[in-house]
Motif scaffolding. Structure first.
Motif, short mmCIF file in Angstrom:
data_model
loop_
_atom_site.label_atom_id
_atom_site.label_comp_id
_atom_site.label_asym_id
_atom_site.label_seq_id
_atom_site.Cartn_x
_atom_site.Cartn_y
_atom_site.Cartn_z
N MET A 1 26.59 98.20 -142.23
CA MET A 1 27.67 97.47 -141.57
C MET A 1 27.77 97.91 -140.11
SD MET A 1 31.65 97.16 -142.74
CE MET A 1 32.78 96.10 -141.86
N SER A 2 27.91 96.96 -139.19
CA SER A 2 27.95 97.28 -137.77
C SER A 2 29.26 97.93 -137.39
CB SER A 2 27.75 96.01 -136.94
OG SER A 2 28.79 95.09 -137.17
N ARG A 3 29.24 98.61 -136.25
CA ARG A 3 30.45 99.22 -135.73
C ARG A 3 31.45 98.14 -135.32
NH1 ARG A 3 30.07 104.60 -134.33
NH2 ARG A 3 27.99 105.52 -134.40
N LEU A 4 32.70 98.56 -135.19
CA LEU A 4 33.73 97.62 -134.77
C LEU A 4 33.60 97.30 -133.29
CD1 LEU A 4 36.36 96.02 -135.27
CD2 LEU A 4 37.62 98.12 -134.68
N LEU A 5 33.35 98.33 -132.45
CA LEU A 5 33.44 98.13 -131.00
C LEU A 5 32.35 98.87 -130.26
CD1 LEU A 5 35.15 97.06 -128.56
CD2 LEU A 5 36.40 99.23 -128.65
N SER A 6 31.75 98.18 -129.29
CA SER A 6 30.84 98.80 -128.33
C SER A 6 31.49 98.75 -126.96
CB SER A 6 29.50 98.05 -128.29
OG SER A 6 28.82 98.14 -129.52
N ILE A 7 31.54 99.89 -126.28
CA ILE A 7 32.07 99.96 -124.92
C ILE A 7 30.89 99.98 -123.97
CG2 ILE A 7 33.49 101.27 -123.30
CD1 ILE A 7 34.87 102.52 -125.79
N VAL A 8 30.78 98.96 -123.13
CA VAL A 8 29.65 98.82 -122.21
C VAL A 8 30.11 99.20 -120.80
CG1 VAL A 8 28.02 97.21 -121.16
CG2 VAL A 8 28.55 97.04 -123.60
N THR A 9 29.41 100.16 -120.20
CA THR A 9 29.73 100.62 -118.86
C THR A 9 28.56 100.34 -117.92
OG1 THR A 9 31.18 102.39 -119.65
CG2 THR A 9 30.28 102.63 -117.44
N ILE A 10 28.85 99.64 -116.82
CA ILE A 10 27.86 99.37 -115.79
C ILE A 10 28.08 100.36 -114.65
CG2 ILE A 10 26.86 97.61 -114.29
CD1 ILE A 10 26.82 96.97 -117.31
N THR A 11 27.02 101.00 -114.21
CA THR A 11 27.17 102.00 -113.16
C THR A 11 25.99 101.93 -112.20
OG1 THR A 11 27.52 104.37 -112.71
CG2 THR A 11 25.97 103.80 -114.46
N LYS A 12 26.20 102.43 -110.99
CA LYS A 12 25.13 102.54 -110.01
C LYS A 12 25.50 103.62 -109.01
CE LYS A 12 22.21 99.95 -106.80
NZ LYS A 12 21.94 98.63 -106.16
N ALA A 13 24.80 104.75 -109.11
CA ALA A 13 25.02 105.88 -108.18
C ALA A 13 26.49 106.27 -108.10
CB ALA A 13 24.48 105.53 -106.79
N ASP A 14 27.13 106.40 -109.26
CA ASP A 14 28.56 106.74 -109.29
C ASP A 14 28.80 107.78 -110.39
OD1 ASP A 14 31.29 106.82 -108.96
OD2 ASP A 14 31.67 104.93 -110.00
N ARG A 15 28.36 109.00 -110.15
CA ARG A 15 28.49 110.04 -111.17
C ARG A 15 29.95 110.38 -111.44
NH1 ARG A 15 23.82 114.47 -109.51
NH2 ARG A 15 22.08 112.99 -109.34
N ILE A 16 30.74 110.47 -110.37
CA ILE A 16 32.16 110.82 -110.54
C ILE A 16 32.86 109.75 -111.38
CG2 ILE A 16 34.34 111.16 -109.33
CD1 ILE A 16 32.77 112.33 -107.01
N GLY A 17 32.59 108.49 -111.07
CA GLY A 17 33.20 107.41 -111.84
C GLY A 17 32.75 107.41 -113.28
N LEU A 18 31.49 107.74 -113.52
CA LEU A 18 30.96 107.77 -114.88
C LEU A 18 31.64 108.86 -115.71
CD1 LEU A 18 28.83 106.12 -116.38
CD2 LEU A 18 27.15 107.90 -115.83
N VAL A 19 31.85 110.02 -115.10
CA VAL A 19 32.54 111.11 -115.79
C VAL A 19 33.99 110.71 -116.09
CG1 VAL A 19 33.40 113.47 -115.54
CG2 VAL A 19 31.07 112.90 -114.83
N ARG A 20 34.62 110.04 -115.15
CA ARG A 20 36.01 109.59 -115.32
C ARG A 20 36.12 108.59 -116.48
NH1 ARG A 20 40.81 108.12 -112.38
NH2 ARG A 20 41.31 105.90 -112.58
N THR A 21 35.17 107.67 -116.56
CA THR A 21 35.20 106.68 -117.63
C THR A 21 34.91 107.33 -118.98
OG1 THR A 21 34.50 104.93 -116.11
CG2 THR A 21 34.16 104.54 -118.45
N LYS A 22 33.96 108.26 -119.01
CA LYS A 22 33.65 108.96 -120.26
C LYS A 22 34.87 109.72 -120.78
CE LYS A 22 30.94 112.61 -122.37
NZ LYS A 22 30.09 113.81 -122.16
#
Length: 264
Positions: A1-22
Motif C-alpha cells: 500500500m502506498s504512503r499517504l503523502l509525499s512532500i516534494v521540495t524544489i531547490t537550487k543552491a539554497d542549503r540554508i533554505g533546505l535545512v529550514r524546510t527539513k
C-alpha cells in the motif's frame, strides 16, 4: 500500500533554505506515513541535510519541469509541494489534514488552505478562495495537497517560467473539485522568481482566454468581463512599477516598498 503523502521540495543552491524546510517537516506531529522528495539538490546540499529524503533527482529544465519530476518520483497518494525555504504554518498541519486526505478522492479533488507570506520584517496571512480563481489567483501551491495521479494527468506547463501554478488551477477548475481547509497550511518565503506571482497571474489569465478564443470555445459575457479586468489590472500594475516605484526608490526609507509594491 502506498504512503499517504509525499512532500516534494524544489531547490537550487539554497542549503540554508533546505535545512529550514527539513526542520519544518521533522517537526510535524504524529505523521509517520510521509516521505520527502528533493529535486535539484547537489551532493553537497544533501550532505548538509543528512538523512531524510526518500528520493532525489536533478532537473535540467525550469521550475515546472522540476515540479513534474518531483511528482514522478513521489510514491504517496497525495503530494504537497514545499519549496526550499518554505515551511508549514504550524507543527500540527499534517496531523490536521491527514484525516481529510484519507477520506477524499485523490483523483478528482484538490485540497487547499490559507497561507502566510513572509520575508524580512513581515508575515501576512493570505486567504485562499477558489471562487475568485477566474479573476485572480489567491491559491498558493505550497498550501495545496494534490493527488499524485491528478498531478501526473494535469502537469505543470513546462513552457511557462512564471505563473505555472495559476495555469494549472485554471485547467483544473474546468472539471476538478476544490476543498478548502479553512486554516493556514504553509508559510511562503518571499523571494526569488516565484514571488512575482501577481504579474505572472495577469499574463496567465490573458493567455488562458486567448487559448479559448483560438480553440473557438464560446466566450460568455463573464469571460469577456474577466479578460477586460485582467487587461486593466495588468496595465495599472505595469504603470505603477515603471512610474511610481522608481520614485519610491529615490526617497530615503522607501526602498523596501519599492521592492515589493502591493498588488491590485
Amino acid at each position: 500500500m502506498s504512503r499517504l503523502l509525499s512532500i516534494v521540495t524544489i531547490t537550487k543552491a539554497d542549503r540554508i533554505g533546505l535545512v529550514r524546510t527539513k526542520a519544518s517537516i521533522e517537526q510535524q506531529q504524529n505523521c509517520p506515513d510521509i516521505e520527502w522528495v528533493v529535486v535539484g539538490a547537489t551532493d553537497s546540499d544533501l550532505e548538509v541535510v543528512g538523512s531524510g529524503p526518500a528520493a532525489t533527482g536533478l532537473c535540467d529544465g525550469g521550475i515546472s519541469a522540476a515540479l513534474n519530476l518531483g511528482a514522478r518520483l513521489a510514491t504517496g497518494r497525495w503530494i504537497s509541494y514545499l519549496n526550499s525555504g518554505d515551511i508549514y504554518a504550524r507543527e500540527d498541519v499534517l496531523m490536521r489534514v491527514s484525516p481529510v486526505l484519507e477520506r477524499l478522492n485523490a483523483n478528482r479533488i484538490v485540497v487547499y488552505g490559507d497561507f502566510y507570506e513572509a520575508g524580512d520584517g513581515f508575515r501576512h496571512l493570505r486567504h485562499a478562495n477558489r471562487d475568485t480563481i477566474q479573476i485572480a489567483n489567491s491559491i498558493n501551491h505550497q498550501s495545496v495537497f494534490i493527488g499524485r495521479e491528478l498531478a501526473m494527468r494535469e502537469q505543470y506547463d513546462e513552457r511557462l517560467l512564471l505563473g505555472m501554478d495559476y495555469d494549472l488551477w485554471l485547467r483544473l477548475d474546468r472539471w476538478a473539485e476544490f476543498h478548502h481547509l479553512g486554516f493556514p497550511v504553509a508559510e511562503f518565503h518571499w523571494g526569488g522568481r516565484s514571488s512575482r506571482r501577481d504579474w505572472a497571474s495577469h499574463q496567465v489569465m490573458v493567455r488562458y482566454f486567448l487559448r479559448k478564443l483560438n480553440n473557438r470555445e464560446q466566450m460568455r459575457a463573464r469571460d469577456i468581463w474577466n479578460l477586460s479586468v485582467q487587461l486593466a489590472r495588468a496595465w495599472v500594475r505595469h504603470t505603477c512599477i515603471n512610474s511610481v516605484a522608481p520614485g519610491w526608490q529615490s526617497r530615503k526609507g522607501r526602498t523596501q516598498h519599492a521592492k515589493r509594491p502591493k498588488g491590485f
